[in-house]
Design an enzyme around this catalytic site. Structure first.
Site, PDB file in Angstrom:
ATOM      1  N   SER A  14       5.192  -9.119 -11.558  1.00 26.05           N
ATOM      2  CA  SER A  14       5.208  -7.712 -12.372  1.00 26.05           C
ATOM      3  C   SER A  14       5.998  -8.071 -13.619  1.00 26.05           C
ATOM      4  O   SER A  14       6.695  -8.629 -13.849  1.00 26.05           O
ATOM      5  CB  SER A  14       5.977  -6.634 -11.516  1.00 26.05           C
ATOM      6  OG  SER A  14       6.207  -5.605 -12.161  1.00 26.05           O
ATOM      7  N   TYR A  28      12.684  -4.095  -5.841  1.00 26.95           N
ATOM      8  CA  TYR A  28      11.401  -4.395  -6.322  1.00 26.95           C
ATOM      9  C   TYR A  28      11.712  -5.426  -7.305  1.00 26.95           C
ATOM     10  O   TYR A  28      10.959  -6.570  -7.482  1.00 26.95           O
ATOM     11  CB  TYR A  28      10.601  -3.204  -6.481  1.00 26.95           C
ATOM     12  CG  TYR A  28       9.391  -3.658  -7.018  1.00 26.95           C
ATOM     13  CD1 TYR A  28       8.122  -3.751  -6.305  1.00 26.95           C
ATOM     14  CD2 TYR A  28       9.015  -3.704  -8.671  1.00 26.95           C
ATOM     15  CE1 TYR A  28       6.835  -3.922  -6.863  1.00 26.95           C
ATOM     16  CE2 TYR A  28       7.760  -4.041  -8.912  1.00 26.95           C
ATOM     17  CZ  TYR A  28       6.796  -4.002  -7.994  1.00 26.95           C
ATOM     18  OH  TYR A  28       5.169  -4.502  -8.599  1.00 26.95           O
TER      19      TYR A  28
HETATM   20  P1  NAD Z   1      -1.671  -1.191  -3.232  1.00 28.80           P
HETATM   21  O1  NAD Z   1      -0.657  -0.671  -2.447  1.00 28.80           O
HETATM   22  O2  NAD Z   1      -2.835  -0.971  -3.886  1.00 28.80           O
HETATM   23  O3  NAD Z   1      -2.167  -2.896  -2.474  1.00 28.80           O
HETATM   24  C1  NAD Z   1      -1.130  -3.246  -1.802  1.00 28.80           C
HETATM   25  C2  NAD Z   1      -1.904  -4.382  -0.683  1.00 28.80           C
HETATM   26  O4  NAD Z   1      -0.904  -4.874   0.124  1.00 28.80           O
HETATM   27  C3  NAD Z   1      -2.899  -3.466   0.301  1.00 28.80           C
HETATM   28  O5  NAD Z   1      -4.101  -4.393   0.582  1.00 28.80           O
HETATM   29  C4  NAD Z   1      -1.758  -3.434   1.779  1.00 28.80           C
HETATM   30  O6  NAD Z   1      -2.510  -3.224   2.650  1.00 28.80           O
HETATM   31  C5  NAD Z   1      -0.961  -4.820   1.416  1.00 28.80           C
HETATM   32  N1  NAD Z   1       0.065  -4.813   2.273  1.00 28.80           N
HETATM   33  C6  NAD Z   1       1.127  -4.136   2.134  1.00 28.80           C
HETATM   34  N2  NAD Z   1       2.035  -4.310   3.123  1.00 28.80           N
HETATM   35  C7  NAD Z   1       1.436  -5.530   3.739  1.00 28.80           C
HETATM   36  C8  NAD Z   1       2.015  -6.366   4.965  1.00 28.80           C
HETATM   37  N3  NAD Z   1       3.147  -6.076   5.387  1.00 28.80           N
HETATM   38  N4  NAD Z   1       1.088  -7.301   5.485  1.00 28.80           N
HETATM   39  C9  NAD Z   1       0.136  -7.389   4.749  1.00 28.80           C
HETATM   40  N5  NAD Z   1      -0.470  -6.593   3.880  1.00 28.80           N
HETATM   41  C10 NAD Z   1       0.291  -5.716   3.232  1.00 28.80           C
HETATM   42  O7  NAD Z   1      -0.800  -2.104  -4.397  1.00 28.80           O
HETATM   43  P2  NAD Z   1      -1.119  -3.080  -5.760  1.00 28.80           P
HETATM   44  O8  NAD Z   1      -0.638  -1.966  -6.962  1.00 28.80           O
HETATM   45  O9  NAD Z   1      -2.463  -3.247  -5.859  1.00 28.80           O
HETATM   46  O10 NAD Z   1      -0.039  -4.019  -5.774  1.00 28.80           O
HETATM   47  C11 NAD Z   1      -0.462  -5.593  -5.506  1.00 28.80           C
HETATM   48  C12 NAD Z   1       0.716  -6.237  -6.193  1.00 28.80           C
HETATM   49  O11 NAD Z   1       0.472  -5.993  -7.562  1.00 28.80           O
HETATM   50  C13 NAD Z   1       1.864  -6.093  -5.616  1.00 28.80           C
HETATM   51  O12 NAD Z   1       2.528  -7.195  -5.254  1.00 28.80           O
HETATM   52  C14 NAD Z   1       2.628  -5.222  -6.797  1.00 28.80           C
HETATM   53  O13 NAD Z   1       3.915  -5.357  -6.675  1.00 28.80           O
HETATM   54  C15 NAD Z   1       1.835  -5.882  -8.051  1.00 28.80           C
HETATM   55  N6  NAD Z   1       1.864  -5.135  -9.233  1.00 28.80           N
HETATM   56  C16 NAD Z   1       1.469  -3.879  -9.342  1.00 28.80           C
HETATM   57  C17 NAD Z   1       1.369  -2.855 -10.161  1.00 28.80           C
HETATM   58  C18 NAD Z   1       0.770  -1.756 -10.476  1.00 28.80           C
HETATM   59  O14 NAD Z   1       1.019  -1.086 -11.527  1.00 28.80           O
HETATM   60  N7  NAD Z   1       0.001  -1.351  -9.629  1.00 28.80           N
HETATM   61  C19 NAD Z   1       2.215  -3.616 -11.483  1.00 28.80           C
HETATM   62  C20 NAD Z   1       2.798  -4.702 -11.266  1.00 28.80           C
HETATM   63  C21 NAD Z   1       2.669  -5.561 -10.300  1.00 28.80           C
END
Ligand code: NAD
Length: 258
Positions: A140, A153
């Site tokens: 991130s 985080y």
């Molecule tokens: P999201 O909530 O849409 O998806 C998260 C995924 O992780 C889902 O498939 C969920 O089922 C899975 N998950 C959660 N807990 C779990 C567990 N205990 N075991 C197995 N699977 C599990 O989130 P996202 O925004 O797509 O985030 C994905 C990644 O991207 C994360 O690591 C997040 O930190 C990172 N990220 C997101 C953003 C953003 O703005 N959305 C920005 C930077 C980084």
């Protein structure tokens, strides 16, 4: 033979988009993550039908080290190889550090950081045996800079950059690369869910969170697209990216240039 990728947390958001992009590039897919069983099955079948790849699903809980290692074993036995690991599963909790619940801290460190240690440790022997491998850690912008109220985080995301560099050094002569992608804000359920808590923690409205907190951080004033994350991952998994290793690549609309 087709390559195989395991993408943790690929039932939603960024992981789902990355799985789709990798499938579109001809890679077999092991999906992982929580969600509605019928929706996950539809997603899995859709990947096979649209792209002609093999897609499987494994519901390993990213807080459980033995389930995570079994996910890598299942990828090898069901898809034939473990060529690409995308460590993407992640959760968020927004709260001042002196009020931060310990169980939330533990869960964030487990899912956002420790799970990548387990997948990487279990996958590297397969990659070394094949003489080729790609580990892509979805970190991130919060792996590079901090924001208030996101202590766990930010700690986990800074930690995964350290794991990325160490993995890169340990695999540098093995045909394996390990890199971190550092997205800014992407409009996924994870971001939608933190809007009410951020509003509460900062004492502002939800609209103000989007305008003054989320998009304020990104000089482009727009969210990063899911397709952009997929395309960057596919590039890092290509042979053209074989000399990129140990890198932390911001895709954040200029956020961390500030
Ligand atoms: P999201 O909530 O849409 O998806 C998260 C995924 O992780 C889902 O498939 C969920 O089922 C899975 N998950 C959660 N807990 C779990 C567990 N205990 N075991 C197995 N699977 C599990 O989130 P996202 O925004 O797509 O985030 C994905 C990644 O991207 C994360 O690591 C997040 O930190 C990172 N990220 C997101 C953003 C953003 O703005 N959305 C920005 C930077 C980084």
């Amino acid at each position: 033979m087709r390559k195989s990728a395991v993408i943790t947390g690929s039932t939603s958001g960024i992981g789902k988009a990355v799985a789709e992009s990798l499938a579109a590039s001809g890679v077999n897919i092991m999906l992982n993550g929580f969600g509605d069983a019928e929706e996950i099955e539809a997603q899995r079948a859709d990947l096979e039908q649209k792209y002609g790849v093999t897609a499987r699903y494994n519901g390993a809980d990213m807080t459980n080290g033995s389930e995570i290692r079994a996910l890598i074993d299942a990828t090898k036995s069901e898809l034939g190889s473990v060529d690409i690991v995308v460590n993407n599963a992640g959760i968020q909790h927004v709260s001042p550090i002196d009020e931060f619940p310990t169980d939330k801290w533990d869960a964030i460190i487990a899912i956002n950081l420790t799970s990548a240690f387990h997948t990487t440790a279990a996958a590297l022997p397969h990659m070394r045996a094949a003489g080729w491998g790609r580990v892509v850690n979805i970190a991130s912008a919060h792996g590079l800079v901090a924001s208030p109220f996101k202590s766990a985080y930010v700690a986990a995301k800074h930690g995964i950059l350290g794991l990325t560099k160490t993995t890169a050094l340990e695999t540098a002569q093995d045909g394996i690369t390990c890199n971190a992608i550092c997205p800014g804000y992407v409009r996924t359920p994870l971001v939608e869910a933190q809007i009410p808590d951020t509003a509460k923690a900062r004492g502002i409205t939800e609209d103000e969170v989007v305008k003054d907190v989320i998009l304020a951080a990104q000089p482009t004033k727009s969210f990063v697209g899911l397709d952009e994350l997929g395309a960057l991952t596919v590039f890092l998994c290509s042979d053209a990216a074989k000399s990129i290793t140990g890198a932390s690549l911001p895709i954040d609309g200029g956020w961390t240039a500030n």
